[in-house]
Design an enzyme around this catalytic site. Structure first.
Site, PDB file in Angstrom:
ATOM      1  N   GLY B  56      -6.927  -5.617  -1.451  1.00  0.00           N
ATOM      2  CA  GLY B  56      -5.890  -4.629  -1.182  1.00  0.00           C
ATOM      3  C   GLY B  56      -4.422  -5.377  -1.090  1.00  0.00           C
ATOM      4  O   GLY B  56      -4.316  -6.504  -1.294  1.00  0.00           O
ATOM      5  N   SER B  57      -3.695  -4.470  -0.732  1.00  0.00           N
ATOM      6  CA  SER B  57      -2.067  -4.525  -0.492  1.00  0.00           C
ATOM      7  C   SER B  57      -1.887  -5.630   0.310  1.00  0.00           C
ATOM      8  O   SER B  57      -2.655  -6.038   1.352  1.00  0.00           O
ATOM      9  CB  SER B  57      -1.361  -3.468  -0.231  1.00  0.00           C
ATOM     10  OG  SER B  57      -0.010  -3.793   0.188  1.00  0.00           O
TER      11      SER B  57
END
Lengths: 401, 134
Positions: B56-57
């Protein structure tokens, strides 16, 4: 085993201050976990994750803390867009920003300014005078956090950067170092897999191709993508952004565009299925008349503004929003492009973007796969449709598609 | 009691209860203000957070810092394989982080088990519910 220079040892040991030691500790730990043999000096850093809407209280507090420890950038460093246009905080009726958001954003900007960042507020550092002034050349190592800019740097500019992400790019800016691994190593930039697409391309098609690559491309090396014609500059920029949104590819190789250290030897070829691309494109098309046509994710180039100005002759029938950097805005202001477009009903926001801001309820049409990808996850966005720029222009003129 | 050698990334000593997650994106899947996993509400505060893989980010690093900032940090994070987002977060938050947890040990552990880990990365599984069944 990671080897540090004497200067790097001193940074790590706190001899150059506590702020730089904290930053160096992060770089060293990451380098060790990736088995990097040494650190890589960089010439420029670009930090993402500076919108209050993304990093919130915790991010703002961290930036304040490291700034108060005396951390300062040791290479020229720029930053990504923020949650609103500082010169039109009301967002011209499109954004919806409250006081708490603005206060948080101001704290972030203050901390970044204190650390010596140049507040470019754009995801396209490569369109800024700040970057031009550094005279970077192909093969130079940088540390960029913004994934779309990372893919553009590697694919178009021949600058070397891994997909650092915001916090790591920040540490790289402070130390002037990153880990020597991944795309900083010449050999890792040479593709071994080629993808062929023999139908016409535009940025929407390339967006869908990025989905295909995110799913299919397994090699650690960048994919080589061969298309029937060479894509235009803004189409490549949209493709780079899409690669970073649909997956985590940090570089593609486009014949005639991408500089490479040596000729590739392709061991695997794949033809991208046209029928699949076409069906995905029709899934992504707008189904309702949009409240706004959104262009500028990543931020628009001057050339693209000139194209849009030529395509739109009269007052737009559907509102058009363009987001861009202050640099490109100033240049377009000087040549009269901004005035011309504004007189036709085009709205500009500088230093921000719909993805990292807060908007009122909207149905959006865009030529940016990245904007489609992120906006479709936001609660205030009713619909996002994807269309290439020429079709968006027809939509703006009020033509039925 | 089982002993396993882990690779320390951010050193420290910790003893506590296991909370286990197969795949985790800190951004979007962890609420730092509440100190819980968004999906199922399990608490991570003062736990030993065991993660299979993270993704993810990169804003995830700030979420880990946020756990510390709001007083909701886990006592330690143990992973099969670490990656830059978690390493960055753990360093800036000062949360002990270890990697190289063998897959079979990961599979054996479950929520509520008691483990202890030291500066050198020696992991001791003091109480594991699945161990008794064997």
């Amino acid at each position: 085993m990671l080897q540090l220079t004497k200067e790097e040892e001193e940074m790590l040991n706190g001899k150059r201050g506590e702020g730089i030691a904290r930053a160096m500790e992060v770089i060293v730990k990451v380098a060790e976990s990736l088995d990097a043999p040494r650190l890589q000096p960089i010439r420029h850093a670009h930090v993402s994750g500076v919108s209050y809407g993304t990093i919130g209280e915790a991010g703002a507090s961290f930036l304040e803390e490291i700034a108060s420890l005396g951390a300062r950038v040791s290479v020229p460093a720029s930053v990504n867009p923020i949650g609103y246009d500082p010169e039109s905080p009301n967002g011209k009726g499109i954004l919806k920003i409250d006081r708490k958001f603005m206060e948080g954003q101001r704290r972030i900007l203050k901390a970044l300014g204190r650390m010596g960042f140049t507040l470019t507020l754009t995801c396209t550092p490569y369109y800024t005078d700040f970057l031009y002034s550094l005279n970077l050349s192909q093969g130079d190592s940088v540390a960029w956090g913004e994934s779309s800019a990372v893919a553009y740097a590697n694919t178009v500019l021949g600058l070397k950067t891994n997909r650092e992400g915001g916090p790591l790019a920040l540490m790289a800016a402070i130390t002037g170092r990153t880990y020597y691994s991944g795309l900083h190593v010449d050999e890792n930039r040479i593709p071994d897999t080629e993808y062929v697409y023999n139908e016409p391309v535009d940025e929407a098609v390339l967006g869908v191709i990025s989905e295909y690559l995110a799913e299919k491309h397994e090699s650690e090396r960048p994919p080589l993508v061969r298309t029937r014609r060479r894509p235009r500059e803004y189409e490549v920029r949209e493709f780079a952004a899409a690669l970073g949104a649909a997956g985590s590819i940090a570089m593609a190789v486009l014949p005639g565009i991408t500089p490479l250290p040596r000729r590739p030897s392709i061991s695997h070829r794949d033809e991208i299925d046209h029928a699949w691309v076409k069906s995905r494109l029709s899934d992504l098309k707008p189904t309702v008349r949009p409240d706004v046509i959104f262009i500028g994710c990543p931020h628009t180039s001057y050339e693209e503004l000139a194209i849009i100005n030529k395509e739109i002759q009269d007052k737009v029938k559907v509102p058009v929003l363009i987001t861009l950097s202050r640099d490109v805005y100033i240049k377009a202001k000087e040549t009269g492009l901004i005035e011309s477009l504004e007189s036709k009903g085009v709205t500009f926001l500088r230093g921000t973007c719909l993805i990292i801001s807060k908007t009122r309820e909207l149905a959006v049409a865009t030529n940016s796969y990245k904007a489609y990808f992120y906006l479709s996850k936001k609660s205030n966005i009713k619909e996002v449709g994807l269309q290439p720029l020429p079709l968006l222009m027809r939509m703006a003129r009020g033509e039925e598609l | 009691m089982i002993k396993v050698k882990l690779k320390p990334i951010v050193g420290g000593n910790a003893t506590g209860e296991v909370v286990k997650v197969e795949r985790l994106s800190f951004y979007g899947e962890v609420d730092p203000e509440k100190g819980i996993l968004v999906a199922d509400g399990r608490e991570v505060k003062d736990k030993i957070l065991i993660i299979g893989m993270s993704r993810g980010s990169t804003v995830g690093s700030y979420i880990i810092y946020g756990l510390k900032y709001y007083g909701n940090a886990p006592k330690a994070i143990i992973m099969i394989k670490s990656e830059p987002i978690v390493i960055t977060g753990a360093v800036i938050a000062g949360i002990p982080l270890y990697e190289a947890l063998p897959r079979e040990v990961f599979d054996m552990l479950s929520d509520g088990d008691e483990v202890e880990v030291d500066e050198q990365g020696n992991l001791i599984i003091k109480k594991a519910s699945r161990l008794k069944e064997r």
